[in-house]
Scaffold this motif. Structure first.
Motif, PDB file in Angstrom:
ATOM      1  N   GLY A   1       2.168   1.366  -3.626  1.00  0.00           N
ATOM      2  CA  GLY A   1       1.115   1.943  -4.563  1.00  0.00           C
ATOM      3  C   GLY A   1       0.425   3.117  -4.448  1.00  0.00           C
ATOM      4  O   GLY A   1      -0.140   3.974  -5.406  1.00  0.00           O
ATOM      5  N   TYR A   2       0.464   3.617  -3.263  1.00  0.00           N
ATOM      6  CA  TYR A   2      -0.518   4.781  -2.817  1.00  0.00           C
ATOM      7  C   TYR A   2       0.568   6.111  -2.783  1.00  0.00           C
ATOM      8  O   TYR A   2      -0.127   7.128  -2.629  1.00  0.00           O
ATOM      9  CB  TYR A   2      -1.447   4.694  -1.637  1.00  0.00           C
ATOM     10  CG  TYR A   2      -2.736   3.686  -1.777  1.00  0.00           C
ATOM     11  CD1 TYR A   2      -3.555   4.188  -2.821  1.00  0.00           C
ATOM     12  CD2 TYR A   2      -2.532   2.416  -1.438  1.00  0.00           C
ATOM     13  CE1 TYR A   2      -4.502   3.345  -3.089  1.00  0.00           C
ATOM     14  CE2 TYR A   2      -3.619   1.541  -1.649  1.00  0.00           C
ATOM     15  CZ  TYR A   2      -4.809   1.984  -2.691  1.00  0.00           C
ATOM     16  OH  TYR A   2      -5.749   1.107  -2.656  1.00  0.00           O
ATOM     17  N   PHE A   3       1.764   5.933  -2.361  1.00  0.00           N
ATOM     18  CA  PHE A   3       2.555   6.915  -2.251  1.00  0.00           C
ATOM     19  C   PHE A   3       3.964   6.911  -2.872  1.00  0.00           C
ATOM     20  O   PHE A   3       4.150   7.788  -3.710  1.00  0.00           O
ATOM     21  CB  PHE A   3       2.833   7.114  -0.544  1.00  0.00           C
ATOM     22  CG  PHE A   3       3.783   8.019  -0.111  1.00  0.00           C
ATOM     23  CD1 PHE A   3       3.251   9.578  -0.285  1.00  0.00           C
ATOM     24  CD2 PHE A   3       5.024   7.842   0.267  1.00  0.00           C
ATOM     25  CE1 PHE A   3       4.188  10.293   0.012  1.00  0.00           C
ATOM     26  CE2 PHE A   3       5.929   8.786   0.515  1.00  0.00           C
ATOM     27  CZ  PHE A   3       5.236  10.348   0.448  1.00  0.00           C
TER      28      PHE A   3
ATOM     29  N   HIS B   1       0.915  -1.319  -0.090  1.00  0.00           N
ATOM     30  CA  HIS B   1      -0.047   0.113  -0.010  1.00  0.00           C
ATOM     31  C   HIS B   1       0.755   1.173  -0.135  1.00  0.00           C
ATOM     32  O   HIS B   1       0.559   2.323  -0.624  1.00  0.00           O
ATOM     33  CB  HIS B   1      -0.942   0.009   1.376  1.00  0.00           C
ATOM     34  CG  HIS B   1      -2.057  -0.967   1.121  1.00  0.00           C
ATOM     35  ND1 HIS B   1      -2.645  -1.401   2.051  1.00  0.00           N
ATOM     36  CD2 HIS B   1      -2.540  -1.825   0.073  1.00  0.00           C
ATOM     37  CE1 HIS B   1      -3.681  -2.177   1.659  1.00  0.00           C
ATOM     38  NE2 HIS B   1      -3.499  -2.545   0.543  1.00  0.00           N
TER      39      HIS B   1
ATOM     40  N   TRP C   1       4.047   6.926  -6.953  1.00  0.00           N
ATOM     41  CA  TRP C   1       3.580   8.281  -7.440  1.00  0.00           C
ATOM     42  C   TRP C   1       4.324   9.304  -7.137  1.00  0.00           C
ATOM     43  O   TRP C   1       4.584  10.072  -8.164  1.00  0.00           O
ATOM     44  CB  TRP C   1       2.421   8.726  -6.613  1.00  0.00           C
ATOM     45  CG  TRP C   1       1.297   7.484  -7.145  1.00  0.00           C
ATOM     46  CD1 TRP C   1       0.685   6.352  -6.465  1.00  0.00           C
ATOM     47  CD2 TRP C   1       0.262   7.637  -8.331  1.00  0.00           C
ATOM     48  NE1 TRP C   1      -0.233   5.765  -7.140  1.00  0.00           N
ATOM     49  CE2 TRP C   1      -0.524   6.481  -8.391  1.00  0.00           C
ATOM     50  CE3 TRP C   1       0.287   8.355  -9.424  1.00  0.00           C
ATOM     51  CZ2 TRP C   1      -1.438   6.286  -9.158  1.00  0.00           C
ATOM     52  CZ3 TRP C   1      -0.849   8.188 -10.583  1.00  0.00           C
ATOM     53  CH2 TRP C   1      -1.520   7.029 -10.248  1.00  0.00           C
TER      54      TRP C   1
ATOM     55  N   ALA D   1       2.050   1.242  -9.824  1.00  0.00           N
ATOM     56  CA  ALA D   1       1.416   1.532  -8.744  1.00  0.00           C
ATOM     57  C   ALA D   1      -0.226   1.274  -8.957  1.00  0.00           C
ATOM     58  O   ALA D   1      -0.546   0.520  -8.091  1.00  0.00           O
ATOM     59  CB  ALA D   1       1.433   3.072  -8.462  1.00  0.00           C
ATOM     60  N   ILE D   2      -0.670   1.323  -9.896  1.00  0.00           N
ATOM     61  CA  ILE D   2      -1.910   0.948 -10.335  1.00  0.00           C
ATOM     62  C   ILE D   2      -2.059  -0.549 -10.482  1.00  0.00           C
ATOM     63  O   ILE D   2      -3.077  -1.089  -9.844  1.00  0.00           O
ATOM     64  CB  ILE D   2      -2.464   1.572 -11.831  1.00  0.00           C
ATOM     65  CG1 ILE D   2      -2.485   2.972 -11.643  1.00  0.00           C
ATOM     66  CG2 ILE D   2      -3.770   1.048 -12.212  1.00  0.00           C
ATOM     67  CD1 ILE D   2      -2.690   3.736 -12.988  1.00  0.00           C
TER      68      ILE D   2
ATOM     69  N   ILE E   1      -2.183  -1.645  -6.613  1.00  0.00           N
ATOM     70  CA  ILE E   1      -3.359  -1.354  -6.107  1.00  0.00           C
ATOM     71  C   ILE E   1      -4.485  -2.348  -6.567  1.00  0.00           C
ATOM     72  O   ILE E   1      -5.430  -2.765  -5.737  1.00  0.00           O
ATOM     73  CB  ILE E   1      -3.863   0.207  -6.520  1.00  0.00           C
ATOM     74  CG1 ILE E   1      -2.690   1.353  -5.887  1.00  0.00           C
ATOM     75  CG2 ILE E   1      -5.452   0.504  -6.158  1.00  0.00           C
ATOM     76  CD1 ILE E   1      -3.028   2.575  -6.350  1.00  0.00           C
TER      77      ILE E   1
END
Length: 147
Positions: A12-14, A9, A17, A75-76, A79
């Motif tokens: 993928g979320y930070f 996470h 990106w 990242a996507i 996720i």
């Protein structure tokens, strides 16, 4: 289950990106010559003296922007729990240092002097460690990344 995925996470979320944004900014700075203006170097003089440097800079900028797009795709994939997400993360930790080393080798050849420093060595070591950490992490979570 949620504790097993904190690292995924975070990636993928930070992290991916943020790295994609930084790489895009660096790539655009190379394309526009802004990275040299920050160092008080006249980019036109530099490219007049070393024309191959412009080609190398533009090529590296395109590679950086491409890696940024790949980081977003990765990242996507994380996720969405895609099966290849771990492979993509590991690929990033191989491609980053390879691109940087290739860029520095080309600039060293053009400039006639070696421009490697301890920073690139530390980065390569860091990327190799992260490659193995992520390889182990994602291989131990194959049951989650199945889409």
């Amino acid at each position: 289950m949620e504790n097993r995925l904190k690292w995924a996470h975070f990636l993928g979320y930070f992290l991916l990106w943020g790295c994609a944004v930084l790489m895009s900014v660096q790539g655009i700075a190379l394309l526009t010559g802004a990275s040299y203006r920050i160092q008080a170097v006249d980019v036109n003089e530099l490219y007049a003296k070393y024309p191959a440097c412009q080609i190398i800079d533009y090529s590296y900028a395109v590679i950086m922007i491409s890696l940024a797009v790949f980081e977003i795709y990765t990242a996507i994939s994380i996720i969405r729990y895609k099966q290849k997400a771990g492979l993509f993360v590991c690929a990033i930790y191989i491609l980053w240092p390879l691109a940087s080393i290739l860029y520095l080798i080309c600039l060293s050849i053009i400039g006639g002097r070696i421009i490697f420093d301890q920073g690139i060595i530390i980065r390569v070591i860091y990327d190799m460690v992260m490659f193995f950490v992520n390889w182990i992490y994602f291989n131990s979570r194959k049951d989650v990344f199945i889409n």
